[in-house]
Design a protein around this motif. Structure first.
Motif, PDB file in Angstrom:
ATOM      1  N   THR A   1       0.831  -1.201   0.000  1.00 42.29           N
ATOM      2  CA  THR A   1       0.000   0.000   0.000  1.00 42.29           C
ATOM      3  C   THR A   1       0.869   1.256   0.000  1.00 42.29           C
ATOM      4  O   THR A   1       1.867   1.333   0.712  1.00 42.29           O
ATOM      5  CB  THR A   1      -0.917   0.019   1.231  1.00 42.29           C
ATOM      6  OG1 THR A   1      -1.565  -1.248   1.345  1.00 42.29           O
ATOM      7  CG2 THR A   1      -1.960   1.122   1.117  1.00 42.29           C
ATOM      8  N   VAL A   2       0.464   2.259  -0.814  1.00 42.04           N
ATOM      9  CA  VAL A   2       1.241   3.489  -0.975  1.00 42.04           C
ATOM     10  C   VAL A   2       0.437   4.679  -0.452  1.00 42.04           C
ATOM     11  O   VAL A   2      -0.766   4.805  -0.718  1.00 42.04           O
ATOM     12  CB  VAL A   2       1.609   3.710  -2.453  1.00 42.04           C
ATOM     13  CG1 VAL A   2       2.299   5.054  -2.645  1.00 42.04           C
ATOM     14  CG2 VAL A   2       2.509   2.579  -2.944  1.00 42.04           C
ATOM     15  N   TYR A   3       1.125   5.559   0.262  1.00 50.34           N
ATOM     16  CA  TYR A   3       0.500   6.753   0.834  1.00 50.34           C
ATOM     17  C   TYR A   3       1.286   7.983   0.379  1.00 50.34           C
ATOM     18  O   TYR A   3       2.261   8.380   1.029  1.00 50.34           O
ATOM     19  CB  TYR A   3       0.493   6.675   2.359  1.00 50.34           C
ATOM     20  CG  TYR A   3      -0.325   5.543   2.923  1.00 50.34           C
ATOM     21  CD1 TYR A   3      -1.618   5.764   3.395  1.00 50.34           C
ATOM     22  CD2 TYR A   3       0.188   4.245   2.979  1.00 50.34           C
ATOM     23  CE1 TYR A   3      -2.379   4.720   3.915  1.00 50.34           C
ATOM     24  CE2 TYR A   3      -0.562   3.197   3.491  1.00 50.34           C
ATOM     25  CZ  TYR A   3      -1.840   3.437   3.952  1.00 50.34           C
ATOM     26  OH  TYR A   3      -2.600   2.394   4.455  1.00 50.34           O
ATOM     27  N   PRO A   4       0.907   8.619  -0.749  1.00 52.85           N
ATOM     28  CA  PRO A   4       1.622   9.831  -1.194  1.00 52.85           C
ATOM     29  C   PRO A   4       1.315  10.993  -0.258  1.00 52.85           C
ATOM     30  O   PRO A   4       0.155  11.220   0.118  1.00 52.85           O
ATOM     31  CB  PRO A   4       1.041  10.078  -2.589  1.00 52.85           C
ATOM     32  CG  PRO A   4       0.269   8.837  -2.948  1.00 52.85           C
ATOM     33  CD  PRO A   4      -0.171   8.235  -1.663  1.00 52.85           C
ATOM     34  N   ILE A   5       2.327  11.753   0.126  1.00 52.39           N
ATOM     35  CA  ILE A   5       2.100  12.861   1.055  1.00 52.39           C
ATOM     36  C   ILE A   5       1.254  13.951   0.426  1.00 52.39           C
ATOM     37  O   ILE A   5       0.605  14.733   1.141  1.00 52.39           O
ATOM     38  CB  ILE A   5       3.430  13.435   1.593  1.00 52.39           C
ATOM     39  CG1 ILE A   5       4.286  14.010   0.463  1.00 52.39           C
ATOM     40  CG2 ILE A   5       4.201  12.372   2.367  1.00 52.39           C
ATOM     41  CD1 ILE A   5       5.519  14.760   0.956  1.00 52.39           C
ATOM     42  N   THR A   6       1.216  14.024  -0.895  1.00 50.78           N
ATOM     43  CA  THR A   6       0.371  15.025  -1.576  1.00 50.78           C
ATOM     44  C   THR A   6      -1.101  14.785  -1.302  1.00 50.78           C
ATOM     45  O   THR A   6      -1.915  15.720  -1.311  1.00 50.78           O
ATOM     46  CB  THR A   6       0.631  15.002  -3.082  1.00 50.78           C
ATOM     47  OG1 THR A   6       0.562  13.642  -3.556  1.00 50.78           O
ATOM     48  CG2 THR A   6       2.010  15.561  -3.403  1.00 50.78           C
ATOM     49  N   LYS A   7      -1.476  13.543  -1.049  1.00 53.89           N
ATOM     50  CA  LYS A   7      -2.871  13.216  -0.741  1.00 53.89           C
ATOM     51  C   LYS A   7      -3.305  13.867   0.566  1.00 53.89           C
ATOM     52  O   LYS A   7      -4.500  14.100   0.799  1.00 53.89           O
ATOM     53  CB  LYS A   7      -3.022  11.697  -0.652  1.00 53.89           C
ATOM     54  CG  LYS A   7      -4.405  11.218  -0.277  1.00 53.89           C
ATOM     55  CD  LYS A   7      -4.445   9.710  -0.149  1.00 53.89           C
ATOM     56  CE  LYS A   7      -5.809   9.227   0.349  1.00 53.89           C
ATOM     57  NZ  LYS A   7      -5.841   7.754   0.512  1.00 53.89           N
ATOM     58  N   TYR A   8      -2.327  14.201   1.416  1.00 53.96           N
ATOM     59  CA  TYR A   8      -2.637  14.777   2.724  1.00 53.96           C
ATOM     60  C   TYR A   8      -2.393  16.281   2.760  1.00 53.96           C
ATOM     61  O   TYR A   8      -2.367  16.891   3.826  1.00 53.96           O
ATOM     62  CB  TYR A   8      -1.815  14.068   3.798  1.00 53.96           C
ATOM     63  CG  TYR A   8      -2.120  12.592   3.850  1.00 53.96           C
ATOM     64  CD1 TYR A   8      -3.054  12.081   4.732  1.00 53.96           C
ATOM     65  CD2 TYR A   8      -1.489  11.706   2.976  1.00 53.96           C
ATOM     66  CE1 TYR A   8      -3.351  10.728   4.759  1.00 53.96           C
ATOM     67  CE2 TYR A   8      -1.780  10.352   2.991  1.00 53.96           C
ATOM     68  CZ  TYR A   8      -2.712   9.873   3.890  1.00 53.96           C
ATOM     69  OH  TYR A   8      -3.012   8.530   3.897  1.00 53.96           O
ATOM     70  N   GLY A   9      -2.187  16.871   1.575  1.00 55.04           N
ATOM     71  CA  GLY A   9      -2.082  18.323   1.470  1.00 55.04           C
ATOM     72  C   GLY A   9      -0.679  18.886   1.433  1.00 55.04           C
ATOM     73  O   GLY A   9      -0.504  20.116   1.458  1.00 55.04           O
ATOM     74  N   ALA A  10       0.354  18.048   1.358  1.00 53.97           N
ATOM     75  CA  ALA A  10       1.727  18.552   1.312  1.00 53.97           C
ATOM     76  C   ALA A  10       2.002  19.266  -0.006  1.00 53.97           C
ATOM     77  O   ALA A  10       1.552  18.833  -1.073  1.00 53.97           O
ATOM     78  CB  ALA A  10       2.713  17.409   1.497  1.00 53.97           C
ATOM     79  N   VAL A  11       2.747  20.378   0.095  1.00 54.58           N
ATOM     80  CA  VAL A  11       3.043  21.221  -1.064  1.00 54.58           C
ATOM     81  C   VAL A  11       4.558  21.397  -1.185  1.00 54.58           C
ATOM     82  O   VAL A  11       5.220  21.807  -0.222  1.00 54.58           O
ATOM     83  CB  VAL A  11       2.370  22.600  -0.925  1.00 54.58           C
ATOM     84  CG1 VAL A  11       2.739  23.499  -2.112  1.00 54.58           C
ATOM     85  CG2 VAL A  11       0.863  22.456  -0.802  1.00 54.58           C
TER      86      VAL A  11
END
Length: 546
Positions: free
Chosen positions: A36-46
């Motif tokens: 399973t992959v969790y991209p930090i962009t999905k959590y609002g990281a810019v």
């Protein structure tokens, strides 16, 4: 993603004196992760290098761990963040082109109970940390930058005139010893003895008043198991760079650890009270010791009683550093069963550096080193020193140092020991001194074997308060041959197939009334003017030539 590995079961049969010992270094178990992959962009990281992404990245780590684990992905970009805490079953993966940049805003780093130089102390929270985590990793091809220049003091002598002028103009404080410090808070802490150590007379307001002085290490892993660091560049740490503490099953592979050469306490990796460790194919270019083994300091370390043991280091390269492979000086819990091979040190102040001092206690033994290549070593290629004084190993220009006062103390739990260490296949092109061994009058450096080695150095071999030392097939081509070998109160020391520069002045100088049982064999003496000189209570009868 990563498979468990039994990867290494090594049996070493080493002869020390007439005894035969068999050593088995156990498996180093690597972590495994769900896909399973969790991209930090999905959590609002810019990735703009401006917006603080601490909450977004931490949210990705927390959710990944709580849902059974996987990989938290940091894509290419400049990701500004405050301190992050790694959790179990999480692989933090930095893509090529990704830089995780920790903010220089010190208010983002709360004061926490931590450990520094072998003592429990108050420190700023580390940029990256984990505690009691199992199955964790930091992988990829990106960069982790600790913004250490905002934290560290700098000595004037370590910068050019223009660099120093620019640094002073940036703000901060300069003390009477020409040390630049980033703030008044740092300066206050620097003038106090161990301000971070816990004591009843210190309250929260006190620690806050010296907060800037309590620099964090870049990565601290406390009581963790099954750890992988692979591929990533760790750089610009406020203090030590990588600090596994009381952790096990650690693999460090293909990393680049980089700090400015002038970085105060800019160690590469400090294994402290760790077991089952592999460090391989990694590069260190740092401001202090590079590959360093520790186990706590003085009474605190002896009470912890957790040695660093069963460590494999191979295929590593060290550039600027105070020491390439280092033991101590905080070794009070012991250092056991370490195997180092196929490493290259270029420009390291000391190549193989074993350091301790009275008060530490602890036993360092069963260290096996082979196939080490060194170039341009400003100090000693091989050093064992039981009078460590906490200073740079190579004096700055114009710096004067006094020799330690030689006194004999009773042997007790505070007396450190170096013993049963084998070094072979060492080749040195350029060093100030080939070998320096200095024990204590009450506790000699014992049972050190150096074989199959070539040293090209300005000075030869110096041995003080040591016993059971063996040199076999060792060549020392030194500029200063008066003497080639200098022994002060040494006992039971053998040279077999010893080579040295042509037209040497004095092969051996003996000093001290406790010098005895020195022997040379299978050695040519025709190229030396004087085979032996005896002074200060020693006699030529203490040595035999065959």
């Amino acid at each position: 993603m990563f498979k468990s590995s039994l990867f290494f079961l090594l049996i070493l049969i080493i002869n020390h004196s007439s005894a035969q010992s068999v050593w088995k270094l156990p498996e180093v178990i690597q972590p495994r992760f769900r896909e399973t992959v969790y991209p930090i962009t999905k959590y609002g990281a810019v990735p703009d290098g401006y917006r603080l992404n601490t909450r977004s990245i931490q949210a990705a780590i927390d959710e990944c761990s709580s849902k059974g684990g996987g990989t938290v992905v940091v894509p290419a970009g400049l990701w500004l963040t405050g301190p992050l805490v790694l959790k179990s079953d999480v692989n933090l993966n930095l893509a090529a082109g990704a830089t995780l940049l920790f903010t220089k805003d010190k208010t983002q780093y709360p004061l926490v109970k931590a450990n520094w130089e072998g003592y429990p102390q108050m420190r700023n929270q580390s940029p990256l940390s984990a505690e009691n985590a199992v199955n964790i990793a930091i992988t990829g091809k990106g960069i982790i930058d600790g913004n250490g220049d905002a934290w560290r003091a700098v000595k004037k002598d370590k910068l050019t005139a223009s660099q120093w002028k620019k640094l002073v103009a940036s703000g901060g404080v300069v003390d009477d010893n020409d040390m630049w410090m980033p703030s008044e808070s740092y300066a206050k802490g620097s003038h106090l003895k161990e301000p971070g150590r816990f004591s009843p007379d210190k309250n929260a307001a006190f620690y806050e008043s010296v907060k800037d002085f309590l620099r964090p290490n870049l990565l601290v892993l406390t009581s963790c198991d099954k750890v992988l660091l692979e591929g990533v560049t760790f750089q610009n740490s406020p203090a030590w760079c990588l600090h596994p503490l009381m952790s096990s099953n650690i693999t460090v592979r293909n990393v680049f650890v980089k700090n400015p050469w002038y970085a105060q306490n800019g160690d590469g990796i400090d294994l402290e009270s760790c077991r089952n460790v592999l460090i391989e194919n990694s590069v260190f270019d740092v401001g202090d010791d590079a590959l360093c083994m520790k186990s706590g300091r003085d009474a605190d370390g002896r009470k912890r009683a957790m040695p660093t043991k069963d460590v494999i280091i191979r295929g590593c390269t060290v550039y600027a550093s105070h020491g390439g492979f280092v033991v101590g000086s905080e070794m009070s819990g012991g250092i056991w069963n370490v195997y180092v091979s196929d490493c290259t040190f270029v420009g390291s102040d000391i190549g193989l550096r074993f350091k301790t001092t009275r008060g530490r206690g602890g036993i360092v033994e069963n260290i096996f080193i082979k196939n080490v290549f060194m170039k341009d070593i400003p100090g000693d290629a091989v050093l064992f020193d039981m009078y460590y004084m906490g200073r740079d190993p190579v004096p700055m220009a114009g710096e004067k140092r006094e020799l330690p006062k030689v006194e004999k103390f009773p042997v007790d739990e505070t007396t450190p020991q170096f013993r049963n260490i084998e070094i072979s296949n060492v080749y040195v092109n350029g060093a100030q001194r080939a070998v320096f061994l200095r024990g204590l009058p009450e506790m000699a450096v014992k049972n050190i074997s150096i074989s199959n080695a070539v040293f090209q150095s300005k000075q030869g071999i110096e041995i003080q308060e040591s016993s059971g030392i063996r040199f076999k097939n060792v060549q020392v081509y030194s500029d200063n041959t008066n003497p080639v070998v200098d022994i002060i109160n040494g006992r039971d020391i053998r040279f077999d197939q010893f080579g040295y520069s042509n037209n040497a002045n004095t092969l051996l100088r003996l000093s001290g009334g406790n010098t005895r049982n020195i022997g040379f064999q299978n050695t040519t003496y025709k190229n030396v003017t004087n085979k032996v000189a005896a002074t200060l209570g020693a006699t030529e009868a203490a040595v035999s030539f065959k």
